[in-house]
Scaffold this motif. Structure first.
Motif, PDB file in Angstrom:
ATOM      1  N   LEU A  58       1.086  -1.249  -0.092  1.00 55.58           N
ATOM      2  CA  LEU A  58      -0.125   0.097   0.222  1.00 55.58           C
ATOM      3  C   LEU A  58       1.115   1.140   0.443  1.00 55.58           C
ATOM      4  CD1 LEU A  58      -2.879  -1.138   2.848  1.00 55.58           C
ATOM      5  CD2 LEU A  58      -2.720  -0.915   0.025  1.00 55.58           C
ATOM      6  N   LYS A  59       2.005   1.096   0.622  1.00 50.17           N
ATOM      7  CA  LYS A  59       2.880   2.693   0.489  1.00 50.17           C
ATOM      8  C   LYS A  59       2.799   2.908  -0.644  1.00 50.17           C
ATOM      9  CE  LYS A  59       5.008   1.452   5.199  1.00 50.17           C
ATOM     10  NZ  LYS A  59       6.371   1.107   6.247  1.00 50.17           N
ATOM     11  N   GLU A  60       3.338   1.824  -1.649  1.00 44.01           N
ATOM     12  CA  GLU A  60       3.780   2.360  -3.132  1.00 44.01           C
ATOM     13  C   GLU A  60       2.802   2.624  -3.605  1.00 44.01           C
ATOM     14  OE1 GLU A  60       4.595  -1.842  -5.051  1.00 44.01           O
ATOM     15  OE2 GLU A  60       6.172  -2.319  -3.830  1.00 44.01           O
ATOM     16  N   LYS A  61       1.803   2.489  -3.072  1.00 44.94           N
ATOM     17  CA  LYS A  61       0.125   3.612  -3.277  1.00 44.94           C
ATOM     18  C   LYS A  61       0.308   4.851  -3.096  1.00 44.94           C
ATOM     19  CE  LYS A  61      -1.294   1.156  -7.038  1.00 44.94           C
ATOM     20  NZ  LYS A  61      -0.994   0.943  -8.582  1.00 44.94           N
ATOM     21  N   TRP A  62       0.597   5.471  -1.615  1.00 45.65           N
ATOM     22  CA  TRP A  62       1.114   6.538  -0.997  1.00 45.65           C
ATOM     23  C   TRP A  62      -0.603   5.789   0.126  1.00 45.65           C
ATOM     24  CZ3 TRP A  62       4.578   9.443  -0.019  1.00 45.65           C
ATOM     25  CH2 TRP A  62       5.141   9.491  -1.102  1.00 45.65           C
ATOM     26  N   MET A  63      -0.377   4.954   0.311  1.00 44.59           N
ATOM     27  CA  MET A  63      -2.057   4.381   1.367  1.00 44.59           C
ATOM     28  C   MET A  63      -1.362   3.948   2.796  1.00 44.59           C
ATOM     29  SD  MET A  63      -4.507   3.248  -1.359  1.00 44.59           S
ATOM     30  CE  MET A  63      -3.805   2.520  -2.414  1.00 44.59           C
ATOM     31  N   LYS A  64      -2.046   3.519   3.497  1.00 46.88           N
ATOM     32  CA  LYS A  64      -1.469   2.782   4.892  1.00 46.88           C
ATOM     33  C   LYS A  64      -3.151   2.511   5.471  1.00 46.88           C
ATOM     34  CE  LYS A  64      -2.508   6.846   7.716  1.00 46.88           C
ATOM     35  NZ  LYS A  64      -1.579   7.638   8.634  1.00 46.88           N
ATOM     36  N   ILE A  65      -3.240   1.028   6.381  1.00 44.13           N
ATOM     37  CA  ILE A  65      -4.399   0.528   7.001  1.00 44.13           C
ATOM     38  C   ILE A  65      -4.132   1.272   8.097  1.00 44.13           C
ATOM     39  CG2 ILE A  65      -4.809  -1.102   7.948  1.00 44.13           C
ATOM     40  CD1 ILE A  65      -2.531  -3.190   6.574  1.00 44.13           C
ATOM     41  N   THR A  66      -5.605   1.846   8.211  1.00 43.28           N
ATOM     42  CA  THR A  66      -5.823   2.947   9.274  1.00 43.28           C
ATOM     43  C   THR A  66      -5.883   2.754  11.247  1.00 43.28           C
ATOM     44  OG1 THR A  66      -8.378   2.481   9.056  1.00 43.28           O
ATOM     45  CG2 THR A  66      -7.878   4.033   7.619  1.00 43.28           C
ATOM     46  N   GLU A  67      -5.949   3.332  11.689  1.00 41.56           N
ATOM     47  CA  GLU A  67      -5.474   3.065  12.996  1.00 41.56           C
ATOM     48  C   GLU A  67      -6.541   1.611  13.653  1.00 41.56           C
ATOM     49  OE1 GLU A  67      -2.868   3.104  14.966  1.00 41.56           O
ATOM     50  OE2 GLU A  67      -1.900   3.819  13.138  1.00 41.56           O
ATOM     51  N   ASP A  68      -8.112   2.599  12.958  1.00 36.63           N
ATOM     52  CA  ASP A  68      -8.995   1.709  14.015  1.00 36.63           C
ATOM     53  C   ASP A  68      -9.578   0.033  13.273  1.00 36.63           C
ATOM     54  OD1 ASP A  68      -9.268   3.192  11.164  1.00 36.63           O
ATOM     55  OD2 ASP A  68     -11.817   3.010  12.105  1.00 36.63           O
ATOM     56  N   SER A  69      -8.919  -0.144  11.850  1.00 31.91           N
ATOM     57  CA  SER A  69      -9.048  -1.368  11.390  1.00 31.91           C
ATOM     58  C   SER A  69      -9.081  -2.934  12.551  1.00 31.91           C
ATOM     59  CB  SER A  69      -7.979  -1.263  10.374  1.00 31.91           C
ATOM     60  OG  SER A  69      -7.580  -1.137   9.417  1.00 31.91           O
ATOM     61  N   LEU A  70      -9.675  -3.712  12.037  1.00 29.83           N
ATOM     62  CA  LEU A  70      -9.961  -4.745  12.688  1.00 29.83           C
ATOM     63  C   LEU A  70      -8.786  -5.601  12.019  1.00 29.83           C
ATOM     64  CD1 LEU A  70     -13.752  -4.835  12.651  1.00 29.83           C
ATOM     65  CD2 LEU A  70     -12.133  -4.112  14.557  1.00 29.83           C
ATOM     66  N   ILE A  71      -9.295  -7.288  12.502  1.00 23.77           N
ATOM     67  CA  ILE A  71      -8.264  -8.269  12.782  1.00 23.77           C
ATOM     68  C   ILE A  71      -8.088  -8.537  11.051  1.00 23.77           C
ATOM     69  CG2 ILE A  71      -7.432 -10.643  12.778  1.00 23.77           C
ATOM     70  CD1 ILE A  71      -7.855 -10.077  15.917  1.00 23.77           C
ATOM     71  N   ASP A  72      -9.630  -8.577  10.803  1.00 24.59           N
ATOM     72  CA  ASP A  72      -9.572  -9.134   9.430  1.00 24.59           C
ATOM     73  C   ASP A  72     -10.370  -8.402   8.222  1.00 24.59           C
ATOM     74  OD1 ASP A  72     -12.341  -9.092  10.204  1.00 24.59           O
ATOM     75  OD2 ASP A  72     -13.014 -10.635   9.954  1.00 24.59           O
ATOM     76  N   ILE A  73     -11.088  -6.825   8.220  1.00 25.43           N
ATOM     77  CA  ILE A  73     -11.464  -5.561   7.862  1.00 25.43           C
ATOM     78  C   ILE A  73      -9.827  -4.390   7.895  1.00 25.43           C
ATOM     79  CG2 ILE A  73     -12.995  -4.163   7.621  1.00 25.43           C
ATOM     80  CD1 ILE A  73     -14.515  -6.996   6.838  1.00 25.43           C
ATOM     81  N   LEU A  74      -9.544  -4.360   6.799  1.00 24.53           N
ATOM     82  CA  LEU A  74      -8.379  -3.375   6.894  1.00 24.53           C
ATOM     83  C   LEU A  74      -9.103  -2.055   6.000  1.00 24.53           C
ATOM     84  CD1 LEU A  74      -5.633  -5.731   5.311  1.00 24.53           C
ATOM     85  CD2 LEU A  74      -6.120  -5.133   8.424  1.00 24.53           C
ATOM     86  N   TYR A  75      -8.978  -0.630   6.244  1.00 25.40           N
ATOM     87  CA  TYR A  75      -9.560   0.351   6.525  1.00 25.40           C
ATOM     88  C   TYR A  75      -8.374   0.482   5.822  1.00 25.40           C
ATOM     89  CZ  TYR A  75     -13.984  -0.978   8.946  1.00 25.40           C
ATOM     90  OH  TYR A  75     -14.927  -1.554   9.666  1.00 25.40           O
ATOM     91  N   ILE A  76      -8.385   1.326   4.365  1.00 24.32           N
ATOM     92  CA  ILE A  76      -7.467   2.251   3.728  1.00 24.32           C
ATOM     93  C   ILE A  76      -7.233   3.813   3.441  1.00 24.32           C
ATOM     94  CG2 ILE A  76      -6.106   2.167   1.702  1.00 24.32           C
ATOM     95  CD1 ILE A  76      -6.288  -0.835   3.398  1.00 24.32           C
ATOM     96  N   GLU A  77      -6.475   4.282   4.052  1.00 23.95           N
ATOM     97  CA  GLU A  77      -6.137   5.619   4.408  1.00 23.95           C
ATOM     98  C   GLU A  77      -5.626   6.748   3.150  1.00 23.95           C
ATOM     99  OE1 GLU A  77      -7.641   7.384   7.993  1.00 23.95           O
ATOM    100  OE2 GLU A  77      -5.142   6.736   7.939  1.00 23.95           O
ATOM    101  N   TYR A  78      -5.155   7.482   2.733  1.00 23.23           N
ATOM    102  CA  TYR A  78      -4.115   7.579   1.649  1.00 23.23           C
ATOM    103  C   TYR A  78      -2.890   8.495   3.029  1.00 23.23           C
ATOM    104  CZ  TYR A  78      -6.065   7.843  -2.305  1.00 23.23           C
ATOM    105  OH  TYR A  78      -6.646   7.603  -3.624  1.00 23.23           O
ATOM    106  N   ILE A  79      -1.761   8.511   2.704  1.00 25.33           N
ATOM    107  CA  ILE A  79      -0.488   8.387   4.022  1.00 25.33           C
ATOM    108  C   ILE A  79      -0.881  10.106   4.693  1.00 25.33           C
ATOM    109  CG2 ILE A  79       1.479   8.713   3.889  1.00 25.33           C
ATOM    110  CD1 ILE A  79       2.153   6.182   2.426  1.00 25.33           C
ATOM    111  N   ASN A  80      -1.088  10.683   4.013  1.00 25.54           N
ATOM    112  CA  ASN A  80      -1.392  12.269   4.571  1.00 25.54           C
ATOM    113  C   ASN A  80      -2.391  12.450   4.820  1.00 25.54           C
ATOM    114  OD1 ASN A  80       1.317  13.110   3.850  1.00 25.54           O
ATOM    115  ND2 ASN A  80       0.913  13.322   1.457  1.00 25.54           N
ATOM    116  N   SER A  81      -4.018  11.487   5.002  1.00 24.04           N
ATOM    117  CA  SER A  81      -4.864  11.976   5.865  1.00 24.04           C
ATOM    118  C   SER A  81      -4.549  12.377   7.199  1.00 24.04           C
ATOM    119  CB  SER A  81      -6.047  10.402   5.807  1.00 24.04           C
ATOM    120  OG  SER A  81      -5.598  10.565   4.161  1.00 24.04           O
TER     121      SER A  81
END
Length: 81
Positions: A58-81
């Motif tokens: 995801l870092k290659e696309k300027w994205m990251k997993i959010t802090e409020d993600s669960l074990i199996d559901i990964l919420y994604i946001e842009y790195i500068n969000s």
């Protein structure tokens, strides 16, 4: 809106398999690809390694997993969000 494209999902799954992990990811949120579902078949022993692989891709696309993600559901946001 942050979206994870199909090719990124394919790439993540390929790298996970190359690392001999029994995990896969699929889109979450319908056509909008707002997140990823980490399929783990209740095998959590290498989940941190799988999540690290996902994060690196995801870092290659300027994205990251959010802090409020669960074990199996990964919420994604842009790195500068």
């Amino acid at each position: 809106m942050c979206t994870v494209d199909f090719n990124t999902i394919v790439k993540i799954n390929k790298i996970i398999k190359e690392n001999k992990l029994d995990y896969s990811v699929s889109s979450f949120g319908g056509c909008s690809f707002k997140g990823l579902k980490l399929n783990h078949n209740n095998d959590l022993k290498n989940i941190d390694k799988a999540r690290a692989i996902i994060s690196d891709c995801l870092k290659e696309k300027w994205m990251k997993i959010t802090e409020d993600s669960l074990i199996d559901i990964l919420y994604i946001e842009y790195i500068n969000s």
